[in-house]
Enzyme design. Structure first.
Site, short mmCIF file in Angstrom:
data_model
loop_
_atom_site.label_atom_id
_atom_site.label_comp_id
_atom_site.label_asym_id
_atom_site.label_seq_id
_atom_site.Cartn_x
_atom_site.Cartn_y
_atom_site.Cartn_z
N GLN A 187 -14.78 2.14 2.09
CA GLN A 187 -14.19 1.80 0.79
C GLN A 187 -13.94 3.09 0.02
OE1 GLN A 187 -16.59 -0.71 -1.79
NE2 GLN A 187 -14.84 -1.22 -3.07
N HIS A 226 -10.85 -5.20 -2.93
CA HIS A 226 -9.47 -5.41 -2.48
C HIS A 226 -9.48 -5.77 -1.01
CE1 HIS A 226 -10.31 -1.13 -1.81
NE2 HIS A 226 -9.38 -1.13 -0.86
N ASN A 239 -13.39 -3.61 2.97
CA ASN A 239 -14.49 -2.66 3.07
C ASN A 239 -15.37 -2.70 1.82
OD1 ASN A 239 -13.31 -1.65 5.50
ND2 ASN A 239 -11.92 -0.40 4.28
N HIS A 244 -7.14 -5.58 2.50
CA HIS A 244 -5.99 -5.03 3.22
C HIS A 244 -5.42 -6.12 4.12
CE1 HIS A 244 -6.78 -0.68 2.45
NE2 HIS A 244 -8.02 -1.13 2.28
N ASP A 261 0.86 -1.19 0.00
CA ASP A 261 0.00 0.00 0.00
C ASP A 261 0.90 1.24 0.00
OD1 ASP A 261 -1.76 2.15 0.86
OD2 ASP A 261 -3.16 0.60 1.52
N ILE A 262 0.58 2.24 -0.84
CA ILE A 262 1.41 3.45 -0.90
C ILE A 262 1.15 4.39 0.27
CG2 ILE A 262 1.78 3.36 -3.39
CD1 ILE A 262 -0.31 5.66 -3.60
#
Length: 137
Positions: free
Chosen positions: A93, A99, A86, A101, A30-31
């Site tokens: 979300q 996706h 989410n 996490h 994750d960025i």
């Protein structure tokens, strides 16, 4: 989906720090991580949320989340993990692409995922339980 950022990342059209990839999924760092090692499991085919994703791909995505969680623990980046998914803006979300996490956790980290419990009477619990049972059948 041509305007979906996660579709572009999953397809390799946008650079990412990929930690795992197969025919159907890409797992990236994750960025904007909650903790170092925070990963996102991204299906390569577009589904907006859990209500839209194919069941086989859903199973594969959660299997990849488990594999990623194990790798985070084995690498020493995590003592535990949160697996978070989410659905809908109200649920947090922010990108309309399914996706998962995988958030590594360490003692004393600053990640907070707590909620206040709701008090329900036994009648309310029965009503909620019956509503869910009815919808499942």
């Amino acid at each position: 989906m041509s305007d979906c950022i996660f579709c572009k990342i999953a397809a390799g059209e946008i650079p990412s720090n990929t930690v795992y990839e197969n025919e159907n999924l890409r797992v990236i760092l994750d960025i904007s991580p909650a903790n170092p090692g925070h990963c996102l499991v991204l299906p390569k085919s577009h589904a907006g949320n859990i209500f839209e994703i194919e069941e086989n791909l859903l199973k594969e995505a959660f299997a990849a989340a488990k594999k990623t969680a194990s790798a985070l623990k084995l690498s020493g980046l995590a003592d535990g993990v949160n697996i978070l998914q989410n659905n809908g803006e109200i649920a947090g979300q922010t990108v309309n692409h399914f996706h998962i996490h995988v958030i590594p956790r360490k003692e004393g980290d600053k990640v907070t995922l707590k909620h206040e419990g709701v008090k329900l009477s036994s009648e309310e619990m029965d009503h909620v339980g019956e509503a869910v049972k009815k919808a499942l059948n």
